[in-house]
Design a protein around this motif. Structure first.
Motif, PDB file in Angstrom:
ATOM      1  N   ARG A  22      41.802  42.222  39.015  1.00 42.43           N
ATOM      2  CA  ARG A  22      41.528  41.401  40.213  1.00 42.43           C
ATOM      3  C   ARG A  22      40.054  41.498  40.584  1.00 42.43           C
ATOM      4  O   ARG A  22      39.512  42.613  40.647  1.00 42.43           O
ATOM      5  CB  ARG A  22      42.348  41.890  41.399  1.00 42.43           C
ATOM      6  N   ARG A  48      37.160  41.892  42.851  1.00 44.62           N
ATOM      7  CA  ARG A  48      36.852  42.367  44.209  1.00 44.62           C
ATOM      8  C   ARG A  48      35.513  41.815  44.684  1.00 44.62           C
ATOM      9  O   ARG A  48      35.311  41.592  45.856  1.00 44.62           O
ATOM     10  CB  ARG A  48      36.808  43.901  44.244  1.00 44.62           C
ATOM     11  N   GLU A  51      39.194  45.231  39.820  1.00 49.05           N
ATOM     12  CA  GLU A  51      40.165  46.321  39.935  1.00 49.05           C
ATOM     13  C   GLU A  51      41.505  45.836  39.392  1.00 49.05           C
ATOM     14  O   GLU A  51      42.081  44.882  39.924  1.00 49.05           O
ATOM     15  CB  GLU A  51      40.298  46.722  41.409  1.00 49.05           C
ATOM     16  N   ASN A  52      41.967  46.451  38.337  1.00 47.47           N
ATOM     17  CA  ASN A  52      43.242  46.075  37.699  1.00 47.47           C
ATOM     18  C   ASN A  52      43.368  44.565  37.502  1.00 47.47           C
ATOM     19  O   ASN A  52      44.363  43.954  37.895  1.00 47.47           O
ATOM     20  CB  ASN A  52      44.419  46.596  38.532  1.00 47.47           C
ATOM     21  N   GLY A  63      35.687  52.767  47.208  1.00 53.21           N
ATOM     22  CA  GLY A  63      36.653  53.035  46.132  1.00 53.21           C
ATOM     23  C   GLY A  63      35.918  53.644  44.959  1.00 53.21           C
ATOM     24  O   GLY A  63      34.809  53.225  44.654  1.00 53.21           O
ATOM     25  N   VAL A 117      32.751  43.839  40.717  1.00 51.13           N
ATOM     26  CA  VAL A 117      33.748  44.913  40.699  1.00 51.13           C
ATOM     27  C   VAL A 117      35.108  44.264  40.463  1.00 51.13           C
ATOM     28  O   VAL A 117      35.490  43.314  41.163  1.00 51.13           O
ATOM     29  CB  VAL A 117      33.764  45.709  42.032  1.00 51.13           C
ATOM     30  N   GLY A 123      38.050  46.617  31.090  1.00 53.32           N
ATOM     31  CA  GLY A 123      39.319  47.164  31.585  1.00 53.32           C
ATOM     32  C   GLY A 123      40.421  47.004  30.554  1.00 53.32           C
ATOM     33  O   GLY A 123      41.217  47.909  30.308  1.00 53.32           O
ATOM     34  N   HIS A 126      36.307  42.896  33.411  1.00 50.94           N
ATOM     35  CA  HIS A 126      37.713  42.732  33.054  1.00 50.94           C
ATOM     36  C   HIS A 126      37.953  43.039  31.573  1.00 50.94           C
ATOM     37  O   HIS A 126      38.927  43.723  31.221  1.00 50.94           O
ATOM     38  CB  HIS A 126      38.171  41.303  33.375  1.00 50.94           C
ATOM     39  N   ARG A 141      39.262  50.686  38.367  1.00 48.52           N
ATOM     40  CA  ARG A 141      38.225  49.949  39.100  1.00 48.52           C
ATOM     41  C   ARG A 141      36.922  50.027  38.303  1.00 48.52           C
ATOM     42  O   ARG A 141      36.414  51.124  38.037  1.00 48.52           O
ATOM     43  CB  ARG A 141      38.075  50.610  40.477  1.00 48.52           C
ATOM     44  N   LEU A 186      34.790  54.390  41.245  1.00 52.49           N
ATOM     45  CA  LEU A 186      34.708  53.597  40.009  1.00 52.49           C
ATOM     46  C   LEU A 186      35.200  54.429  38.827  1.00 52.49           C
ATOM     47  O   LEU A 186      34.947  55.631  38.762  1.00 52.49           O
ATOM     48  CB  LEU A 186      33.261  53.166  39.756  1.00 52.49           C
ATOM     49  N   ASP A 187      35.879  53.763  37.897  1.00 53.64           N
ATOM     50  CA  ASP A 187      36.388  54.456  36.707  1.00 53.64           C
ATOM     51  C   ASP A 187      35.535  54.215  35.473  1.00 53.64           C
ATOM     52  O   ASP A 187      35.684  54.925  34.476  1.00 53.64           O
ATOM     53  CB  ASP A 187      37.823  53.991  36.423  1.00 53.64           C
ATOM     54  N   ALA A 236      32.838  44.687  47.548  1.00 54.36           N
ATOM     55  CA  ALA A 236      34.108  45.228  47.027  1.00 54.36           C
ATOM     56  C   ALA A 236      34.711  46.256  47.981  1.00 54.36           C
ATOM     57  O   ALA A 236      35.925  46.448  48.015  1.00 54.36           O
ATOM     58  CB  ALA A 236      33.877  45.842  45.648  1.00 54.36           C
TER      59      ALA A 236
END
Ligand code: KG4
Ligand code: ZN
Length: 336
Positions: free
Chosen positions: A22, A24, A19-20, A68, A17, A305, A302, A2, A70-71, A65
């Protein structure tokens, strides 16, 4: 994974945000009204507006979002305006330090190339056309982080040509969306504007096209139907030039998919013609939604990521140890 993304390279303040892969949330705070009276982006005003708008955009993106952890925090490291870029970078690195996660600097153009992945599965190699206010790059993308720029504009970027010609037409700033709307009501065959080919290269040139509009008008501001026809004719010349070279490059480099990115990729005629001619030549044409073509932070999050996954480290302890000082050069360097 995320990721919070920040995009402040020019005149839009955006936080998102992802996530994988996607989206959010994707909040864009536009500065169009601020710069419109100057008919272009004023860097100092843009930087000050980013300062005011960035944290509210971050708060809103996080709220939309939902909860959750955040990474990572991603930001646009360039290319773009120096002041606005620094504001995004300092904000991202500060948030990353507070959260003890990596801050990842992303090449803005890489963000535009990978934006299509937020909605489509891309097959590599892909031939990407990045068309924005500052760039017109034809890129062979062999995979995330592996790019070769085959050609670029030798003078005006496609978006810059749109904005300058809109000014000649007496339209407001930014000119691209205005021309796009008027062109839909006009006759694209009304005026045969030149299609600059730059034969033997994958480069583009739009200054001659712009000059031919200037000579045709001789200072006159067209109105009504004539204006719509001129918009449609100019737009057709730009779209054909971009599409024909992109499809030829995709054939030559045996690309599997054709990808569009950047603000001009929101242009309706460019999108339709790319699909028509690209698919006729046997390619899948992957278009991001129009909101993901213009500057946005979702594409930046993205791309970060993709980078972190490609590093194979994800949010591992090793990567965390590098923390906020980890500002990988790979995405920028790989943009040769
Ligand atoms: O990618 P972007 O939002 O910002 C940069 O990185 O430059 O692109 C902005 C450019 C502007 O020149 C704007 O006129 C153009 O994209 N643009 C369009 C359209 N929407 C935005 N050009 C043609 N048709 C559109 N619908
Ligand atoms: Zn852009």
């Amino acid at each position: 994974m995320r990721i919070l993304g920040l995009e402040t390279s020019c005149d839009d303040t955006s936080a998102a945000v992802v996530e994988n892969g996607r989206v959010r949330s994707n909040v864009v705070s536009s500065q169009t009204a601020l710069h419109a009276p100057y008919r272009g982006v004023v860097p100092e005003l843009a930087a000050r507006a980013h300062l005011d708008n960035l944290m509210p955009a971050v708060a809103r993106a996080l709220l939309i979002a939902g909860p959750g952890k955040l990474d990572a925090v991603a930001y646009t490291r360039g290319p773009g305006l120096m002041g606005p870029l620094l504001i995004g970078k300092v904000a991202a690195q500060t948030l990353a330090r507070i959260l003890s996660v990596p801050a990842v600097g992303v090449n803005h153009l890489e963000g535009h190339v990978l934006a299509a992945e937020l909605e489509h599965r891309l097959r590599w190699p892909a031939l990407a056309l990045v068309v924005s206010g500052g760039h017109t790059d034809l890129v062979l993308a062999k995979g995330p982080g592996r790019y070769r720029v085959l050609g670029r504009t030798r003078d005006d970027a496609a978006g810059e040509a749109y904005d300058k010609v809109a000014r000649l037409f007496g339209l407001g700033y930014p000119g691209g969306p205005e021309i796009d709307k008027r062109a839909a009501k006009g006759n694209a065959a009304a005026v045969a504007f030149p299609r600059p080919t730059m034969a033997g290269t994958w480069d583009f040139s739009f200054s001659g096209l712009k000059t031919s509009v200037l000579y045709l008008l001789k200072g006159r501001k067209p109105l009504g139907r004539e204006l719509n026809d001129l918009c449609a004719s100019f737009q057709e010349a730009v779209a054909e030039t971009l599409v024909d070279k992109t499809v030829a490059a995709a054939k030559k480099h045996k690309a599997k998919d054709i990808v569009l990115g950047g603000g001009v990729a929101a242009n309706l005629r460019l999108r339709a013609l790319m699909v028509e001619r690209g698919e006729a030549a046997g390619f899948s044409v992957r278009l991001p939604a129009r909101a993901l073509c213009t500057d946005n932070a979702a594409m930046i999050a993205h791309a970060a990521g993709r980078f972190l996954t490609a590093c194979g480290s994800g949010t591992s302890a090793r990567y965390r140890a590098v923390g906020a000082s980890c500002d990988p050069n790979l995405p920028l360097r790989s943009w040769a």
